[in-house]
Write an enzyme that holds these catalytic residues in place. Structure first.
Site: not given
Length: 330
Positions: A53-56, A104, A109, A218
């Site tokens: 996911g984006s945001g990391h 991960k 995922d 998250h």
């Protein structure tokens, strides 16, 4: 909601367009959400593909380039990419030497990379997979069966990427990636919740004056909440939690990682306390990396990752790397 965005629906696409403009050494497919080294596929070289996911950021797109990943697949914010992205990435970097998926340990995922591996193998691409599960805070969480994958992902991608660039075969690159994961442990602390663009408000409630010990990237719950602690106390708790889980016999790589909103002034001060605890526990340090590498949007806080290394792993860690998020020796 104070965010430097247009609308929540286009956050990832807008970021990818900006990344393409800033990094012409990468091929960024905005529509299909795949980031690839411009020189891929490299003849005789194992391809390394990761994503999440984006945001990391800079994980994972910021770690695409010589000495690290061959390609990355960004999903929507805090949402797994889909198998089609992973298959496109594998096809783009496969030179015939095989492709390693670095995954991960989050349920979405894992499921999507498993499906992508089957689809890619149907297309004649040899696939190996390594699961990163380094977080000692909790055994299971909201998104995970087993331990979560966090800061060790950086160590896996860097060391496996160096081996692949040296021409190591797929079996060796996979074995090194597994060794790094098995020798790594992490623990994170949140001082504030993060805010996703779609929600526009904090993803969980963390009252003023409290912190979350063992938080996930998250915002998943950790071990416990306490009244605000000093940097020294947080370092004591975090490092002891890691060292209670494993006892390094060799020197360690140290990652003191910001969650996104904690300034370097605080991170370097926190690193001083982490180093103090390691010295007190008799753990020698080979190298230390301090900064924002595996983030959680605008969360305030930090995580600590330790990776035990031998001479070979240390040599591969020190090998040249040239990516938007990590660069030395080039």
């Amino acid at each position: 909601m104070r965010m430097l965005i247009n609308v929540a629906e286009t956050v990832v696409a807008d970021a990818l367009r900006g990344m393409a403009a800033a990094h012409p050494e990468l091929t960024v497919d905005v529509d299909n959400r795949v980031i690839v080294r411009r020189d891929a596929p490299v003849a005789g070289k194992v391809g390394l593909v990761s994503g999440g996911g984006s945001g990391h950021e800079p994980l994972h797109g910021g770690f695409v380039g010589p000495g690290m990943l061959s390609a990355a697949c960004p999903g929507e914010v805090f949402t797994s990419p889909v198998p089609d992205q992973m298959v496109r990435a594998a096809a783009a970097v496969d030179s015939g030497a095989g492709v390693l998926f670095i995954v991960k340990n989050y349920t979405g995922d894992v499921l999507n990379f498993d499906m992508a591996a089957e689809l890619a193998e149907d297309e004649g691409i040899q696939i190996a997979k390594v699961l990163v599960n380094d977080d000692v805070a909790v055994t299971d969480s909201l998104y995970t069966a087993g331990r979560r994958g966090t800061g060790a992902t950086l160590f896996v991608e860097k060391i496996a990427g160096a081996a692949a660039d040296e021409g190591a075969p797929l079996e060796r690159v996979e074995a090194l990636a597994r060794q790094v994961n098995e020798n790594s442990r992490s623990f994170g602390v949140a001082l504030s919740a993060c805010t996703t663009p779609a929600k526009g408000s904090p993803t969980f409630d963390l009252p003023s004056g409290e912190l979350e010990l063992g938080v996930g990237i998250h915002g998943e719950p950790g071990r416990e909440r306490r009244a605000m602690m000093t940097s020294r106390e947080i370092a004591d708790f975090s490092v002891h939690a890691i060292l209670d889980d494993f006892t390094p016999r060799n020197p360690v790589l140290v990652l003191v990682n910001g969650m996104g909103a904690t300034p370097l002034l605080e991170l370097y001060g926190f690193n001083a306390e982490v180093q103090r605890v390691l010295t007190e526990r008799g753990v020698p340090v080979a190298h230390t990396l301090v900064g924002n590498y595996v983030t959680s949007l605008d969360m305030a806080g930090a995580s600590v990752t330790l990776c035990q290394v031998d001479e070979e792993l240390l040599r591969l860690w020190n090998a040249p790397v040239s990516t938007p998020g990590l660069r030395w020796g080039m």
